[in-house]
Design a protein around this motif. Structure first.
Motif, PDB file in Angstrom:
ATOM      1  N   PHE A 270      -5.856  11.516   2.952  1.00  0.00           N
ATOM      2  CA  PHE A 270      -5.969  10.561   4.057  1.00  0.00           C
ATOM      3  C   PHE A 270      -5.379  11.184   5.322  1.00  0.00           C
ATOM      4  N   PRO A 271      -6.136  11.210   6.421  1.00  0.00           N
ATOM      5  CA  PRO A 271      -5.621  11.851   7.646  1.00  0.00           C
ATOM      6  C   PRO A 271      -4.427  11.080   8.211  1.00  0.00           C
ATOM      7  N   HIS A 272      -3.274  11.685   8.200  1.00  0.00           N
ATOM      8  CA  HIS A 272      -2.057  11.017   8.655  1.00  0.00           C
ATOM      9  C   HIS A 272      -1.983  11.042  10.184  1.00  0.00           C
ATOM     10  N   PRO A 273      -1.719   9.900  10.804  1.00  0.00           N
ATOM     11  CA  PRO A 273      -1.675   9.835  12.270  1.00  0.00           C
ATOM     12  C   PRO A 273      -0.627  10.763  12.887  1.00  0.00           C
ATOM     13  N   VAL A 274       0.476  10.999  12.203  1.00  0.00           N
ATOM     14  CA  VAL A 274       1.520  11.848  12.768  1.00  0.00           C
ATOM     15  C   VAL A 274       1.001  13.268  12.968  1.00  0.00           C
ATOM     16  N   ILE A 275       0.115  13.719  12.091  1.00  0.00           N
ATOM     17  CA  ILE A 275      -0.480  15.053  12.253  1.00  0.00           C
ATOM     18  C   ILE A 275      -1.317  15.088  13.532  1.00  0.00           C
ATOM     19  N   GLN A 276      -2.099  14.038  13.759  1.00  0.00           N
ATOM     20  CA  GLN A 276      -2.923  13.988  14.975  1.00  0.00           C
ATOM     21  C   GLN A 276      -2.055  13.893  16.229  1.00  0.00           C
ATOM     22  N   ILE A 277      -0.976  13.143  16.153  1.00  0.00           N
ATOM     23  CA  ILE A 277      -0.059  13.030  17.293  1.00  0.00           C
ATOM     24  C   ILE A 277       0.570  14.399  17.575  1.00  0.00           C
ATOM     25  N   GLY A 278       0.940  15.112  16.531  1.00  0.00           N
ATOM     26  CA  GLY A 278       1.487  16.459  16.704  1.00  0.00           C
ATOM     27  C   GLY A 278       0.483  17.406  17.349  1.00  0.00           C
ATOM     28  N   ARG A 279      -0.780  17.282  16.970  1.00  0.00           N
ATOM     29  CA  ARG A 279      -1.826  18.106  17.584  1.00  0.00           C
ATOM     30  C   ARG A 279      -1.989  17.762  19.068  1.00  0.00           C
ATOM     31  N   LEU A 280      -1.908  16.464  19.387  1.00  0.00           N
ATOM     32  CA  LEU A 280      -1.989  16.044  20.786  1.00  0.00           C
ATOM     33  C   LEU A 280      -0.839  16.633  21.589  1.00  0.00           C
ATOM     34  N   ILE A 281       0.359  16.583  21.043  1.00  0.00           N
ATOM     35  CA  ILE A 281       1.526  17.160  21.724  1.00  0.00           C
ATOM     36  C   ILE A 281       1.333  18.664  21.901  1.00  0.00           C
TER      37      ILE A 281
ATOM     38  N   ILE B 230      -4.176  -0.956   7.492  1.00  0.00           N
ATOM     39  CA  ILE B 230      -4.272   0.497   7.341  1.00  0.00           C
ATOM     40  C   ILE B 230      -3.422   1.210   8.392  1.00  0.00           C
ATOM     41  N   LEU B 231      -3.471   0.737   9.641  1.00  0.00           N
ATOM     42  CA  LEU B 231      -2.646   1.355  10.686  1.00  0.00           C
ATOM     43  C   LEU B 231      -1.161   1.171  10.411  1.00  0.00           C
ATOM     44  N   SER B 232      -0.793   0.016   9.877  1.00  0.00           N
ATOM     45  CA  SER B 232       0.621  -0.247   9.582  1.00  0.00           C
ATOM     46  C   SER B 232       1.103   0.539   8.360  1.00  0.00           C
ATOM     47  N   TRP B 233       0.195   0.785   7.431  1.00  0.00           N
ATOM     48  CA  TRP B 233       0.519   1.532   6.232  1.00  0.00           C
ATOM     49  C   TRP B 233       0.878   2.939   6.635  1.00  0.00           C
TER      50      TRP B 233
ATOM     51  N   LEU C  42       0.836  -1.212   0.000  1.00  0.00           N
ATOM     52  CA  LEU C  42       0.000   0.000   0.000  1.00  0.00           C
ATOM     53  C   LEU C  42       0.866   1.256   0.000  1.00  0.00           C
ATOM     54  N   ASP C  43       1.925   1.236   0.792  1.00  0.00           N
ATOM     55  CA  ASP C  43       2.806   2.399   0.855  1.00  0.00           C
ATOM     56  C   ASP C  43       3.499   2.624  -0.478  1.00  0.00           C
ATOM     57  N   TRP C  44       3.929   1.558  -1.136  1.00  0.00           N
ATOM     58  CA  TRP C  44       4.555   1.691  -2.458  1.00  0.00           C
ATOM     59  C   TRP C  44       3.574   2.237  -3.483  1.00  0.00           C
ATOM     60  N   LEU C  45       2.347   1.733  -3.452  1.00  0.00           N
ATOM     61  CA  LEU C  45       1.361   2.114  -4.462  1.00  0.00           C
ATOM     62  C   LEU C  45       0.742   3.480  -4.215  1.00  0.00           C
ATOM     63  N   ILE C  46       0.434   3.765  -2.949  1.00  0.00           N
ATOM     64  CA  ILE C  46      -0.323   4.977  -2.634  1.00  0.00           C
ATOM     65  C   ILE C  46       0.546   6.040  -1.962  1.00  0.00           C
ATOM     66  N   GLY C  47       1.499   5.614  -1.155  1.00  0.00           N
ATOM     67  CA  GLY C  47       2.322   6.567  -0.413  1.00  0.00           C
ATOM     68  C   GLY C  47       1.510   7.226   0.684  1.00  0.00           C
ATOM     69  N   ASP C  48       1.677   8.528   0.846  1.00  0.00           N
ATOM     70  CA  ASP C  48       0.943   9.308   1.844  1.00  0.00           C
ATOM     71  C   ASP C  48       0.037  10.313   1.137  1.00  0.00           C
TER      72      ASP C  48
END
Length: 93
Positions: A25-36, A90-93, A15-21
């Motif tokens: 799609f809401p990226h979890p790192v953005i949400q983690i940054g908002r939490l921080i 999806i979470l691992s992707w 999935l990462d090779w085909l679609i990337g980021d």
């Protein structure tokens, strides 16, 4: 679930090779940054030591992220085994 890793990891990599980021799609790192960003100001006020505040922030962030992922996976696996695999991919992707 451990035996499902034989499917989850390769599927997530593909999935990462085909679609990337994709931007849509809401990226979890953005949400983690908002939490921080939400937690950090309160910790600066509540804790004198920057080191202690950083350690607390680390545990809160990792704990919240792990709990959210664990609950999401548990709910998906409770619905159906294949739903759990899909969410894990999806979470691992």
């Amino acid at each position: 679930m451990n035996h499902d890793l034989i499917y989850i990891i390769p599927a997530a990599v593909i999935l990462d090779w085909l679609i990337g980021d994709p931007r849509w799609f809401p990226h979890p790192v953005i949400q983690i940054g908002r939490l921080i960003g939400f937690l950090e100001p309160g910790l600066h006020k509540a804790v004198q030591s920057q080191f202690a505040g950083g350690v607390i922030l680390l545990f809160l962030t990792v704990g919240a992220t792990s709990a959210a992922a664990g609950l999401l996976l548990a709910a998906a696996y409770a619905i159906h085994h294949f739903a759990g695999i899909a969410v894990a991919i999806i979470l691992s992707w």
